[in-house]
Design a protein around this motif. Sequence first.
Motif: not given
Length: 107
Positions: A58-67, A74-79, A100-107
């Motif tokens: 969950e911590r990693g998901q929060r950090m991913l969303k924040r980033t 940013l591209s997926a590779e840089s993230i 990211l798709h699971g969190m609702g971010f697309h494209g």
Amino acid sequence: MQTASTNIGERLCNKSIRDISWLLNIPRSAVSGIMTKWKQLGTTATQLPSGTPRHMTERGQRMLKRTVRRSRQLSAESIAKDIQTSCDLQMSPTTVCRELHGMGFHG
């Protein structure tokens, strides 16, 4: 599963298998089987969870969303590299896209 937890709870209250069977209206053999499984395994679950464990906490998901919210270009590779340096999580760009798709971010 409600029956199994009720069954164990009743048994912990020093009720007999016959009384539990009568109270829950299930066969004595079922009550006995549930109690035996609970004593041996510590659980009444019939199967282990399927699939591999999740890579992100969950911590990693929060950090991913924040980033992603901080800089959406940013591209997926840089993230993936950014999370790898900051959280010490080994993650592929495909995993980043999937999360990211699971969190609702697309494209």
